[in-house]
Design an enzyme around this catalytic site. Structure first.
Site, PDB file in Angstrom:
ATOM      1  N   VAL A   1       0.855  -1.186   0.000  1.00  0.00           N
ATOM      2  CA  VAL A   1       0.000   0.000   0.000  1.00  0.00           C
ATOM      3  C   VAL A   1       0.890   1.235   0.000  1.00  0.00           C
ATOM      4  CG1 VAL A   1      -1.671   1.351   1.351  1.00  0.00           C
ATOM      5  CG2 VAL A   1      -1.911  -1.133   1.202  1.00  0.00           C
TER       6      VAL A   1
ATOM      7  N   ALA B   1       4.577   4.116   2.852  1.00  0.00           N
ATOM      8  CA  ALA B   1       4.056   2.885   2.256  1.00  0.00           C
ATOM      9  C   ALA B   1       4.230   1.748   3.260  1.00  0.00           C
ATOM     10  CB  ALA B   1       4.807   2.547   0.975  1.00  0.00           C
ATOM     11  N   LYS B   2       3.634   0.633   3.001  1.00  0.00           N
ATOM     12  CA  LYS B   2       3.904  -0.568   3.799  1.00  0.00           C
ATOM     13  C   LYS B   2       3.540  -1.776   2.959  1.00  0.00           C
ATOM     14  CE  LYS B   2       5.281  -1.435   8.065  1.00  0.00           C
ATOM     15  NZ  LYS B   2       6.078  -0.506   8.876  1.00  0.00           N
ATOM     16  N   GLY B   3       4.179  -2.905   3.275  1.00  0.00           N
ATOM     17  CA  GLY B   3       3.843  -4.149   2.593  1.00  0.00           C
ATOM     18  C   GLY B   3       3.799  -5.270   3.598  1.00  0.00           C
TER      19      GLY B   3
END
Ligand code: GLU
Length: 437
Positions: free
Chosen positions: A75, A120-122
């Site tokens: 995201v 962001a992050k995943g």
């Protein structure tokens, strides 16, 4: 030709997040910062919603020849202030809402310490303890290939997070370099030093937590020497924070925990012995330490309510909740983890006069040194460990002072001050860029 005269109905990216979930907390904190700023509704709507989201299937061949399919996410919450930046976590409870919340926290974290990054992050929904090294490598390489369309040194730069580390970033960078046909160091941070990682990156988050704790204590007129500290979580963040607070600031670390055990000794734990134990134990866990009776073994939940000067939740989110906030007896909480305190618990802690150094300040040391790593990779010019430490210290202390002064001026607690400062910076970047097209 059909002309669309009416706007299609607006479908929010996220339906209402579950009550008490990390996304609910993050949005509630964001809304209260927007209220303080009297932010324009349009800007608020932009900041509430991630810019871009991707869900991917990650099939891998297991060691026994069968195939398992995992689900992964990336995201990008905001690129208003720079390339999106944020870690990748492997955890069985990862889902889209959690990744959305964590991506938003990254935007605010980068803004509050004034790095030229968005957020962001995943994550992949997986219990990495159940995978062999080979399976983990295949998972990482396939996930990297699947989210590649979003990544890039100028677009979105991953880093380690819960249950990922240098090795994960090495596999990710190698996969992307093979697909691109040349070495792309700046695609990820938190890499091994031999592959363009930075000196001081592995200790950076924990060192930042220690610095934030000491900065807070000093402003409260307290000398850190001899103060008692409890640390929940003995992974990368908790280990460095505990060791640095003890070795460099003379704190007495009286309790530590991880998923396997919680240790307590009111006279102070032997950190060198505990750290040596986890380095060699299966799964790098506390389990099996102190069987000779040198420590008390307590419940993980009881660690949070010990009477200590400083409590450092450095595990995962939603640990301090409306259920236990009334029982917390620490004077200061320094959030090593992202989102360890729910919105409801935060209000209780505030009423009870407990000082909280919020996650986006307290654990920003990691992304600060990630920024240094990215700069070094882009320039192919690498700094020494002392330089990194000095720059980390000055960047974090400057940000801490800004938040502290802002809190004083506005009559805010530290979390509100940090969020308001961060949201203001993100909102003014969006406003000054203007709406495309
Ligand atoms: N995962 C870390 C965090 O939550 C580091 C992120 C990064 O370095 O990009 O802050």
């Amino acid at each position: 030709m059909t002309v669309l005269t009416k706007a299609p109905p607006q479908v929010p990216v996220s339906s209402t997040p579950a009550r008490g979930s990390m996304l609910a907390t993050a949005l509630a904190q964001l809304d209260s910062a927007c209220d303080c700023l009297k932010l324009d509704d349009g800007l608020r709507a932009i900041i509430r919603q991630p810019e871009r989201e991707l869900t991917v299937a990650v099939p891998i061949r297991r060691d026994d020849g069968t195939v398992s399919v995992f689900t992964g996410y990336r995201v990008q919450h905001s690129s208003a202030r720079g390339p999106c930046k944020g870690g990748i976590r492997y955890h069985p409870r990862v889902d889209m809402d959690e990744v959305r919340a964590l991506a938003m926290l990254m935007t605010l974290k980068c803004a509050v310490v004034n790095l030229p990054f968005g957020g962001a992050k995943g994550g992949v929904t997986v219990d990495p303890a159940l995978l062999s090294d080979g399976e983990l490598e295949r998972l990482t390489r396939r996930y990297a290939a699947m989210i590649l369309p979003l990544l890039g040194g100028k677009r979105d730069i991953p880093a380690p997070d819960v249950n990922t580390g240098e090795r994960t970033m090495a596999w990710l960078m190698d996969t992307i370099s093979m697909l691109e046909g040349h070495l792309v160091r700046e695609i990820a941070t938190g890499k091994p030093i031999a592959l363009g990682g930075s000196e001081g990156r592995s200790e950076a988050t924990g060192r930042g937590v220690a610095i934030a704790a000491v900065e807070m204590l000093r402003r409260l007129g307290r000398d850190p020497q001899g103060l008692s500290v409890a640390v929940q979580g003995f992974g990368n963040v908790g280990q460095y924070a505990a060791n640095i607070l003890a070795a460099e600031y003379g704190c007495k670390v009286v309790a530590l925990s991880d998923v396997s055990d919680a240790l307590h000794n009111p006279n102070g734990l032997d950190l060198q012995a505990v750290t040596a134990h986890v380095r060699h134990s299966p799964g790098h866990l506390l389990a099996g330490y102190g069987l000779n009776g040198c420590v008390d073994h307590i419940a993980n939940a009881d660690l949070l309510t010990l009477e200590v000067d400083v409590l450092i939740p450095a595990a995962i989110e939603n640990q301090i909740t409306a259920q236990n906030a009334d029982d917390i007896r620490a004077g200061v909480i320094v959030e090593g983890a992202n989102g360890p305190t729910t919105f409801e618990a935060d209000a209780i802690l505030k009423d009870r006069g407990i000082t909280v150094v919020p996650d986006i300040v307290a654990n920003a040391g990691g992304v600060i040194v990630s920024y240094f790593e990215w700069v070094q990779d882009l320039q192919s010019f690498f700094w020494g460990a002392e330089e990194v430490r000095a720059q980390l210290g000055s960047t974090l202390r400057r940000a801490f002072q800004e938040v502290w002064a802002f809190a004083g001026r506005g009559g805010y607690d530290m979390r509100t001050a940090a969020y308001v400062l961060a949201v203001d910076r993100v909102a003014s970047a969006i406003q000054q860029r203007g709406l495309f097209p």
